[in-house]
Design a protein around this motif. Structure first.
Motif, short mmCIF file in Angstrom:
data_model
loop_
_atom_site.label_atom_id
_atom_site.label_comp_id
_atom_site.label_asym_id
_atom_site.label_seq_id
_atom_site.Cartn_x
_atom_site.Cartn_y
_atom_site.Cartn_z
N ALA A 70 0.68 9.42 -1.08
CA ALA A 70 2.04 9.65 -1.55
C ALA A 70 3.04 8.89 -0.69
N VAL A 71 2.82 8.93 0.64
CA VAL A 71 3.73 8.22 1.55
C VAL A 71 3.67 6.72 1.29
N ILE A 72 2.43 6.19 1.10
CA ILE A 72 2.29 4.75 0.84
C ILE A 72 3.02 4.38 -0.45
N PHE A 73 2.89 5.23 -1.46
CA PHE A 73 3.58 4.97 -2.73
C PHE A 73 5.09 4.91 -2.52
N GLY A 74 5.62 5.87 -1.73
CA GLY A 74 7.05 5.89 -1.46
C GLY A 74 7.51 4.64 -0.73
N ILE A 75 6.76 4.26 0.31
CA ILE A 75 7.13 3.07 1.08
C ILE A 75 7.08 1.83 0.19
N THR A 76 6.00 1.72 -0.63
CA THR A 76 5.88 0.58 -1.53
C THR A 76 7.08 0.49 -2.46
N PHE A 77 7.47 1.67 -2.98
CA PHE A 77 8.59 1.71 -3.92
C PHE A 77 9.87 1.20 -3.27
N ILE A 78 10.16 1.71 -2.04
CA ILE A 78 11.39 1.29 -1.36
C ILE A 78 11.34 -0.19 -1.02
#
Lengths: 291, 279
Positions: free
Chosen positions: B35-43
């Motif tokens: 989930a954290v990786i997804f968030g960072i990727t998105f930003i």
């Protein structure tokens, strides 16, 4: 017959009690203006005159239900649909944005749910954000999203519908994921022994068993997309709609207008949810889920 | 264009890592990490594509612009937070949920009232109550009282319906057992029915945390003093100060999630015996 009465009678009593309270409150809330008029006019108000005055004011703090019904009658049946004051017109603007958004939100929600159920990486990475995004006040984003779309040259119904879609999308994702996962391991094994492939498992087992979960989400979703359309109209008030009507009435302090728009919005919400409930009953009866 | 390619690259890498994580034996941390990786990727993609396509900061400010604005305008944010969250949302939440709880205890004793009030409650819970905001502003003035009133109406019925459902959750056999112990109404309530109702009550509280914040913010669109998160968002969007608006949305998101998280923590402490929490 007896059973229906058993269920309906208490509701009637409660609704009557609400009506009585409503009339009582409109006396309490409107009495200051009535007393103001009487002191300026230099006459005394008896209690019955006071009550009569509070129930018939032009701009009351709290209009009585009969005043609202008259106002709604005037702005729906007696006005032409093309008139800017017609609540039918504004109601239709809101309804079309709501329905468009609801259809988009539901389709997107179902597709995303299928992705989440079938792809573990997606489940791990997207699902927590779907849940987290339910805890943040999504409606606060409405003015921003509309501004963004407007700047991109998209105007008209689409910005409103996208807010509505955004709101109806989350309940559908959550409900569908639960529903698609609802077949028990035994059923999945069973269909596996019939050598069903992934597609067949999806169409013949997972999708049908998700239906009882889908409809409650759709009910929540359509109510939410109506709220989304109304809030979007606060920002896009030049296009009309029930939300725009409420906002304009708020600027000029026309309480009757606010209330009549509100009641129409409430009736719209109730009808949409009831239609969803009806569709639920018909579908679950035909599919054999009925209670 | 290089930035856009970089964005696609970042997306590929993030997605690859997540697939790799999900293929490995599932551990306790697999889901939070992806989930954290997804968030960072998105930003990161937001930043890169925004720079690459030269999106005007008036339309969509970049995360690198929102961050400094967030830090620089902390005093404004704090004042808005106190006005909207502490004064309007929290007080309305406490009053609405507390009131609904007491009312549901009262109507629980009467089958008649339950059959009458529950359909009405379910009906009202589906209505666009947020439209009541201008009326509340008219009755209670521009300050936080009117927003708290909107929040009270918004949270009351979902909470009522959930609590009543919860109070019916204990089984007849269990209630009979309490009766054989010669427990009266209050003892049965405290030792059996309220604990049995706790999961439902907390479910209602969780729904209401989101509703409370939404109610407080949207009610400010209809008129407010010159402070508050909803005020800042609507005027900021009108004046194209979008980095400020986004910073405010970040505050709202953090406040909302923290509020929700707090209720979840209390729930875990209070209903530690429930199968969904017990491991």
């Amino acid at each position: 017959m007896r059973k229906i009465w058993h269920n309906v009678f208490p509701v009637l009593v409660v609704v009557t009690a609400i009506m009585v309270l409503w009339y009582a409150f409109s006396v309490v809330l409107n009495k200051n203006w009535a007393y103001d008029k009487s002191t300026r006019g230099g006459y005394e108000l008896s209690f019955s005159e006071l009550v009569a005055d509070t129930w018939t004011q032009k701009k009351p703090h709290l209009p009585t239900p009969d005043q609202i019904v008259v106002e709604i009658w005037k702005t729906t049946v007696e006005k032409k649909v093309t008139s800017v004051r017609s609540l039918v017109r504004h109601g239709w603007i809101t309804l079309s944005a709501t329905l468009l958004g609801f259809v988009f939100g539901t389709c997107f929600g179902i597709i995303l749910a299928v992705g989440i159920v079938y792809n573990k990486a997606m489940n791990n990475s997207v699902m927590p954000w779907v849940i987290a995004s339910q805890t943040i006040p999504i409606l606060a984003l409405a003015p921003m999203i509309i501004l963004l779309l407007n700047a991109g040259g998209i105007t008209g119904i689409v910005p409103k519908a996208s807010i509505a879609a955004y709101l109806s999308f989350f309940p559908v994702v959550v409900g569908m994921v639960k529903g698609l996962r609802s077949p028990e391991a035994m059923m999945v094994d069973q269909i596996h022994t019939w050598s069903a492939n992934k597609m067949q498992t999806f169409w013949k087992l997972r999708l049908p068993s998700s239906v009882p979960y889908l409809f409650p989400s759709l009910k929540v979703g359509i109510a939410a997309s109506l709220v989304g359309a109304i809030v979007a109209e606060l920002t896009l008030s030049q296009d009309g709609g029930l939300g725009a009507r409420i906002l304009q009435a708020n600027y000029v302090g026309a309480t009757m207008l606010i209330w009549s728009a509100l009641i129409v919005a409430a009736a719209l919400a109730a009808t949409l949810v009831a239609l969803m409930g009806l569709a639920d009953r018909i579908v679950s009866k035909r599919m054999g889920f009925s209670r | 264009m290089t930035y856009v390619f970089m964005a696609i690259l970042v997306w590929g890498v993030g997605w690859g890592i997540n697939i790799a994580i999900s293929r490995r034996k599932s551990s306790r941390w697999a889901s939070p990490i992806s989930a954290v990786i997804f968030g960072i990727t998105f930003i990161a993609m937001w930043e890169l594509i925004g720079t690459g396509l030269e999106v005007s900061p008036i339309i969509l400010p970049l995360p690198s612009a929102i961050g400094p604005t967030f830090v620089n305008s902390l005093p404004i944010m704090w004042a808005d937070f106190v006005q909207t969250f502490v004064k309007s949302a929290l007080s309305g939440f406490a009053m609405g949920c507390g009131g609904a709880f007491l009312v549901s205890l009262a109507i629980d004793r009467s089958d008649f009232l339950q059959r009458g009030l529950l359909p009405v409650g379910n009906f009202v819970a589906a209505l666009p109550i947020i439209g009541m905001a201008p009326i509340m502003v008219m009755w209670f003035g521009f300050d936080w009282q009117s927003k708290a009133a909107v929040v009270v109406i918004m949270v009351f019925f979902p909470m009522l319906v959930n609590t009543v459902k919860g109070l019916q959750a204990s089984e007849v056999m269990q209630r009979d057992l309490m009766r054989t112990y010669a427990a009266g109404y209050w003892k049965t309530l405290f030792y059996l029915r309220l604990p049995a109702a706790a999961p439902f009550i907390f479910n209602g509280l969780k729904i209401c945390t989101t509703l409370a914040l939404i109610g407080a913010i949207v009610a400010e669109f209809f008129g407010s003093p010159t402070v508050g998160m909803g005020f800042r968002i609507s005027t900021g969007a009108g004046r194209f100060e979008l980095d400020l608006v986004w910073a405010e949305i970040v505050v709202a998101a953090i406040a909302g999630s923290a509020f929700y998280g707090l209720v979840v923590l209390i729930e875990r402490a209070a209903t530690f015996w429930h199968p969904s929490i017990r491991k």
